[in-house]
Design a protein around this motif. Structure first.
Motif, PDB file in Angstrom:
ATOM      1  N   ARG A  95       4.854   9.539  -2.617  1.00 29.32           N
ATOM      2  CA  ARG A  95       3.917  10.175  -3.199  1.00 29.32           C
ATOM      3  C   ARG A  95       3.456   9.091  -4.601  1.00 29.32           C
ATOM      4  N   PRO A  96       2.225   9.274  -4.804  1.00 29.76           N
ATOM      5  CA  PRO A  96       1.240   8.245  -5.696  1.00 29.76           C
ATOM      6  C   PRO A  96       2.115   8.307  -7.068  1.00 29.76           C
ATOM      7  N   PHE A  97       2.339   9.132  -7.750  1.00 29.33           N
ATOM      8  CA  PHE A  97       2.666   8.747  -8.928  1.00 29.33           C
ATOM      9  C   PHE A  97       4.103   8.507  -9.019  1.00 29.33           C
ATOM     10  N   LEU A  98       4.820   8.039  -7.977  1.00 24.68           N
ATOM     11  CA  LEU A  98       6.201   7.240  -7.665  1.00 24.68           C
ATOM     12  C   LEU A  98       6.620   6.053  -7.913  1.00 24.68           C
ATOM     13  N   ASP A  99       4.885   4.788  -7.111  1.00 24.05           N
ATOM     14  CA  ASP A  99       4.340   3.900  -6.718  1.00 24.05           C
ATOM     15  C   ASP A  99       3.215   3.407  -8.327  1.00 24.05           C
TER      16      ASP A  99
END
Length: 235
Positions: A95-99
């Motif tokens: 997911r984008p919020f993890l990276d």
């Protein structure tokens, strides 16, 4: 424009920040509304749209074919979601919020992979299936699917390319398999139209119109033996 290591730019991440940035500046009520739309609201709207389309299609001249197309719509969505399972497992995109830091994430607890978006796949398959059955309702459905894709990026749970992939997958599955699906489903709906459950396929007024259209062909012509005709029907 998001800059990667080595000075390269990533338009996907840049667009993610641009769209998700709207959520940061928006009032809390607007974020809650977008969260509801992105998670449940648009799916509910598509369900209502399908009921409206079914009610309209039942009154059409070829109601069984239209009903078959509507029946194909949720089936196509289910098939597209099944196809997405190995795709997500192969790509394994977090997911984008993890990276990426600084995103406004409106829905917590998303731990599965990001590509392809299930919501975008599902809604576009339903929208394109609606379009096959009825263009007016289909265009509204496709518009709702596009709004769903925007909501997923706005909420910070998907990259734009996750959404584009989902929209493409839903469209491809629905259209490519539609000829085979219609070949299998239309005989089924025509059979149902002739049973006690025929109202599910054709409205009573439309059925009466179809019967009256056939009636002139069965009219007695000069010299026709009515008794022989009655014997034929009894046989």
């Amino acid at each position: 424009m998001a800059v990667l290591a080595g000075g390269e730019t990533n338009p996907d991440v840049s667009l993610l920040y641009d769209i998700n940035g709207i959520a940061k500046d928006a009032p809390n009520w607007a974020d809650r509304a977008m969260e509801f739309l992105g998670e449940y609201g648009i799916l509910f709207g598509l369900a209502v749209l399908m009921l409206c389309a079914w009610w309209s299609v039942r009154k059409s001249k070829d109601a069984p074919a239209g009903t078959a197309a509507l029946l194909w719509s949720p089936l196509a969505a289910g098939i597209a979601l099944l196809i997405n399972v190995p795709i997500r497992g192969f790509v394994r995109r977090p997911r984008p919020f993890l990276d990426h830091q600084g995103l406004e994430v409106l829905v917590k607890g998303k731990t599965d992979f990001s590509f392809v978006s299930d919501h975008a796949t599902l809604t576009m398959a339903l929208g394109v299936g609606l379009f096959v059955a009825n263009r007016k309702y289909g265009l509204i459905g496709i518009g709702l699917a596009l709004l769903e894709g925007f909501c997923r990026v706005y909420m910070g749970v998907h990259y734009p390319t996750d959404v584009v992939g989902g929209l493409a997958l839903g469209t491809a599955v629905t259209l490519l398999l539609a000829p085979l699906a219609m070949m299998l489903l239309t005989p089924l709906t025509r059979w149902v139209a002739g049973t006690r459950c025929g109202w599910l396929v054709r409205a009573r007024a439309a059925a009466a119109g179809a019967d009256s259209a056939v009636a002139p062909a069965a009219a007695v012509t000069p010299g026709h033996d009515v008794r022989a005709h009655d014997r034929d029907l009894a046989a």
